[in-house]
Design an enzyme around this catalytic site. Structure first.
Site, PDB file in Angstrom:
ATOM      1  N   ALA A 188      -4.862  11.378   7.480  1.00 42.95           N
ATOM      2  CA  ALA A 188      -3.545  11.292   6.851  1.00 42.95           C
ATOM      3  C   ALA A 188      -2.383  11.556   7.820  1.00 42.95           C
ATOM      4  O   ALA A 188      -1.391  10.815   7.809  1.00 42.95           O
ATOM      5  CB  ALA A 188      -3.471  12.239   5.655  1.00 42.95           C
TER       6      ALA A 188
ATOM      7  N   ASP B 211      -5.285   3.547   8.332  1.00 43.11           N
ATOM      8  CA  ASP B 211      -6.698   3.180   8.501  1.00 43.11           C
ATOM      9  C   ASP B 211      -6.915   1.695   8.734  1.00 43.11           C
ATOM     10  O   ASP B 211      -8.030   1.280   9.074  1.00 43.11           O
ATOM     11  CB  ASP B 211      -7.499   3.593   7.251  1.00 43.11           C
ATOM     12  CG  ASP B 211      -7.670   5.094   7.146  1.00 43.11           C
ATOM     13  OD1 ASP B 211      -7.196   5.799   8.059  1.00 43.11           O
ATOM     14  OD2 ASP B 211      -8.281   5.554   6.171  1.00 43.11           O
TER      15      ASP B 211
ATOM     16  N   GLU C  88     -17.585  18.504   2.814  1.00 33.86           N
ATOM     17  CA  GLU C  88     -16.832  19.120   1.713  1.00 33.86           C
ATOM     18  C   GLU C  88     -17.501  18.842   0.371  1.00 33.86           C
ATOM     19  O   GLU C  88     -17.617  19.727  -0.473  1.00 33.86           O
ATOM     20  CB  GLU C  88     -15.386  18.607   1.729  1.00 33.86           C
ATOM     21  CG  GLU C  88     -14.618  19.182   2.916  1.00 33.86           C
ATOM     22  CD  GLU C  88     -13.227  18.590   3.125  1.00 33.86           C
ATOM     23  OE1 GLU C  88     -12.458  19.191   3.890  1.00 33.86           O
ATOM     24  OE2 GLU C  88     -12.930  17.532   2.549  1.00 33.86           O
TER      25      GLU C  88
ATOM     26  N   GLY D  28       0.823  -1.210   0.000  1.00 32.19           N
ATOM     27  CA  GLY D  28       0.000   0.000   0.000  1.00 32.19           C
ATOM     28  C   GLY D  28       0.853   1.255   0.000  1.00 32.19           C
ATOM     29  O   GLY D  28       1.689   1.443   0.874  1.00 32.19           O
TER      30      GLY D  28
ATOM     31  N   GLY E  78      -0.315   4.505   0.121  1.00 31.26           N
ATOM     32  CA  GLY E  78      -1.058   5.686   0.555  1.00 31.26           C
ATOM     33  C   GLY E  78      -0.155   6.553   1.421  1.00 31.26           C
ATOM     34  O   GLY E  78       1.074   6.460   1.353  1.00 31.26           O
ATOM     35  N   PHE E  79      -0.759   7.380   2.256  1.00 26.83           N
ATOM     36  CA  PHE E  79       0.034   8.294   3.080  1.00 26.83           C
ATOM     37  C   PHE E  79       1.010   7.545   3.985  1.00 26.83           C
ATOM     38  O   PHE E  79       2.180   7.898   4.083  1.00 26.83           O
ATOM     39  CB  PHE E  79      -0.882   9.177   3.919  1.00 26.83           C
ATOM     40  CG  PHE E  79      -1.599  10.212   3.112  1.00 26.83           C
ATOM     41  CD1 PHE E  79      -0.905  11.287   2.580  1.00 26.83           C
ATOM     42  CD2 PHE E  79      -2.957  10.111   2.860  1.00 26.83           C
ATOM     43  CE1 PHE E  79      -1.542  12.254   1.815  1.00 26.83           C
ATOM     44  CE2 PHE E  79      -3.611  11.066   2.103  1.00 26.83           C
ATOM     45  CZ  PHE E  79      -2.912  12.138   1.582  1.00 26.83           C
ATOM     46  N   GLY E  80       0.545   6.470   4.648  1.00 25.91           N
ATOM     47  CA  GLY E  80       1.393   5.742   5.587  1.00 25.91           C
ATOM     48  C   GLY E  80       2.490   4.958   4.895  1.00 25.91           C
ATOM     49  O   GLY E  80       3.670   5.070   5.241  1.00 25.91           O
TER      50      GLY E  80
ATOM     51  N   VAL F 228      -2.560  -7.786  -3.739  1.00 26.51           N
ATOM     52  CA  VAL F 228      -2.230  -8.760  -2.705  1.00 26.51           C
ATOM     53  C   VAL F 228      -3.489  -9.541  -2.353  1.00 26.51           C
ATOM     54  O   VAL F 228      -4.570  -8.972  -2.192  1.00 26.51           O
ATOM     55  CB  VAL F 228      -1.652  -8.051  -1.463  1.00 26.51           C
ATOM     56  CG1 VAL F 228      -1.541  -9.017  -0.288  1.00 26.51           C
ATOM     57  CG2 VAL F 228      -0.290  -7.452  -1.795  1.00 26.51           C
TER      58      VAL F 228
END
Lengths: 427, 427
Positions: B324, B309, B180, B18, B20-22, B88
């Site tokens: 994030a 997450d 938003e 993954g 993403g941000f992490g 995966v």
């Protein structure tokens, strides 16, 4: 049920089908010349597409939105103009009605500017799914996905034959679109992608440009065609001239008797006009273009105009080429013809195309161009190409963004829009 | 067959699932701290996605490419890093192997950062196809298409009931994403689109924000939630608080017992962690988040880290929020834990999230934010929101382009990316 555009009033109603270069110019000119007529523009998408830059979307340099502007946004100031997103299915010439899939609409004058699509010369059903053309945004996204995914898959593939096939990209047809696309694929592959992969051997990358005729850019002067050829070869494109394509399969292409395994095949070898000739039962040429009179009307129908890639008209003994400047001049011409008719003036001069020249770009800093007898090539021609394309981009914001993204690509060899969209589903 | 990343050498192999941000922060930190280990990053797409701005893509302000950067481009300077685009399917913890749909790969350390998706609370099969979430680019494109197409269809529709349904947009869930999105839809509808349509009655446009709890932005202080509520109402959003959704059909939604015909329904009411808990057979909370230890490892597996997450960890008596900054800090923390272990140092301090504050934006010039006890709202908070989001956008070019497109939208109420993609086929 679609809103019927039949007015109770006696206002003249002009309908334009297609908001490409020709249709949009006609709509803008009519909006200016005849603010009191009723004008309806029908298109099957919601946006005007700047087709000459589609190859930049296909090679991840620009985003789809950068070369697209909503039609109703372009025409928003024309209060007499209604834009309809719908698919035209036919024309009832007797009743003067345009038939759409969800309704119909009457007209007093009809302008048909429905363009052209790829011509697979009798092989559409078998070849189109395997070798997309480059005529719309779906095509461009599909090609982008194929190019980028091929590199991702080659990175983890160990079978050398499969790697070779994944990294073979065959462009069929060496007109301006094919030449521009092949050059852009070469730059994407060697300059942008290759440095970011760990397991891809540059020697395995194979970009072919396959052409049945003995030269590329067949409509260009010999000297320019030759210069473009050298430039393409410098970029690493393998040119196969006098090489007709005989077969396309899921695994590759047979061209000039040779079997070439290829994961990505792109078809830019010819165009076929839209179905308008069948709608009208009008006489067409082999490519389906309607043979229009010198005022761009259809013989027997003074109220129906056809222009751009859907029409064919001879000038100086040759048919006019299917390029944007022809369609744009024709759009403005048709508007002036209708204006004269509504003012009960005598009909004006027949349509005459004022040649604005021809250009094609090869890679990121080289173009060929000629205007009349003046020919030039190289970096300066490329700057000219750049300016012309940016000036003609509809929408100020698009111009700025495209200019910025090009500057970035040029300076850094980076490509902005490297998204693999619509990934294969494995759920 | 996928290339097997099993090395004959004794090099340590770290696998990150993954980007993403992490995951991306972990990869960047490991690249810097441990240039000699072998690092593999696996993601099912080729790009890192800046999820907080997905709602801007869904409402046609930004292009997908503006908030996406190829993962291998971000990591191109790390010569020890291999990026694999693959899905995966599971983890063999005994053999220490990551199983992918087209191969497998061994690891010494594993970092799982596979994020979360929408939670339909037991109605995924029925509701997901009717009410997309907003978690990926496909979602955003689908929502954009629905919004823009609804206006095109309403323009030519004469049946008042159908017009009403076409122009009803229901956002379910009033967390930051829902707030938003609802604000952005209101601005798109009233400011950008409405002036360009000829037959749409503003009174027919109906934008609902439906929330089961009694307040919007439930995790925010009351005073800010109230301010955001007033701002949303000023934009024309119809708030339905304490209104649980009971049913979703192709024709609309039942909420709080009321039947609301609606063409567009968007689901932002809850998240469900990725399947990693099942892969590992680890203990999870109700949302499927793995209960990790204070060093972010999975109980019983000191070599497997889970973050963002997909993990849950208590701090100050509350679970850390799924945002994030938490994931990014965890990514960097995990890199430092692995660094200490490889250096045979004592284990360091447990993970501690340093609160960077929370913010949400409402429309084009209003935001609410709080950092600790400091609260602010209005234009200044919006400027802060803008700066933070631009600074965190990966890729300099993206930052410039996004800033430019925002400036344009702000000054002109125009939206750059109004393409209706993937049109319905009628051929």
């Amino acid at each position: 049920m679609v809103r019927q555009q039949d007015t109770a009033t006696n206002e003249t109603h002009i309908v334009i089908i297609g908001a490409g270069f020709g249709g949009l110019q006609a709509a803008l000119a009519l909006g200016k010349k005849l603010p009191d007529v009723q004008l309806t523009v029908i298109d099957r998408t919601n946006h005007h597409l700047f087709q000459p830059l589609l190859y930049q979307v296909a090679t991840a340099a620009l985003s789809p939105a950068d070369i697209s502007t909503p039609i109703r946004h372009v025409l928003r100031e024309q209060k007499n103009t209604v834009v309809i997103m719908s698919e035209v299915t036919g024309i009832d010439v007797a009743q003067k009605r345009v038939l759409m899939r969800d309704g119909s609409i009457s007209y007093d004058y009809l302008i048909i500017a429905t363009g052209a699509h790829e011509n697979y010369f009798g092989h559409t059903e078998e070849w189109q799914p395997l070798a997309p053309g480059l005529k719309n945004l779906d095509n461009a996204r599909e090609i982008r996905r194929k190019l980028l995914l091929a590199f991702e898959q080659a990175e983890v593939e160990t079978d050398p034959e499969r790697v070779q096939k994944l990294l073979t990209f065959a462009v069929v047809g060496a007109g301006p679109t094919g030449v521009e696309l092949a050059g852009a694929i070469a730059e994407l592959a060697y300059k942008s992608l290759l440095p970011e992969f760990r397991h891809i051997d540059p020697a395995r990358i194979h970009i072919l440009l396959i052409e049945a005729m003995p030269q590329i850019l067949g409509s260009f002067p010999r000297s320019l065609s030759k210069k473009a050829r050298h430039e393409l070869q410098k970029l690493g494109v393998d040119l196969r001239l006098s090489t007709p394509v005989e077969e396309i399969t899921t695994d590759g292409v047979i061209a000039g008797g040779e079997w070439i395994p290829a994961n990505t095949i792109i078809w830019t070898a010819g165009v076929q006009a839209s179905a308008a000739g069948q709608w009208l039962g009008a006489e067409t040429d082999r490519a389906g273009r309607i043979k229009v009179l010198s005022d761009l009307t259809v013989p027997g129908h003074a109220e129906i105009f056809v222009l751009g890639d859907t029409a064919t008209l001879m000038q100086d003994g040759k048919p006019l080429p299917g390029i944007a400047p022809v369609a744009m001049q024709q759009g403005r011409y048709v508007a002036s013809v209708i204006e004269r008719r509504l003012a009960n003036k005598q009909s004006g001069a027949p349509f005459h195309y004022r040649n604005k020249g021809y250009m094609a770009t090869v890679g990121r800093a080289f173009a060929v161009a000629y205007i009349g007898k003046v020919r030039f090539s190289g970096f300066l021609a490329w700057i000219l190409w750049l300016l012309v394309h940016i000036i003609y981009l509809i929408g100020y914001e698009n111009r700025l963004i495209v200019l910025m993204q090009w500057s970035w690509s040029y300076l850094r060899f980076q490509r902005h829009a490297r998204i693999i969209s619509r990934p294969e589903r494995h759920e």
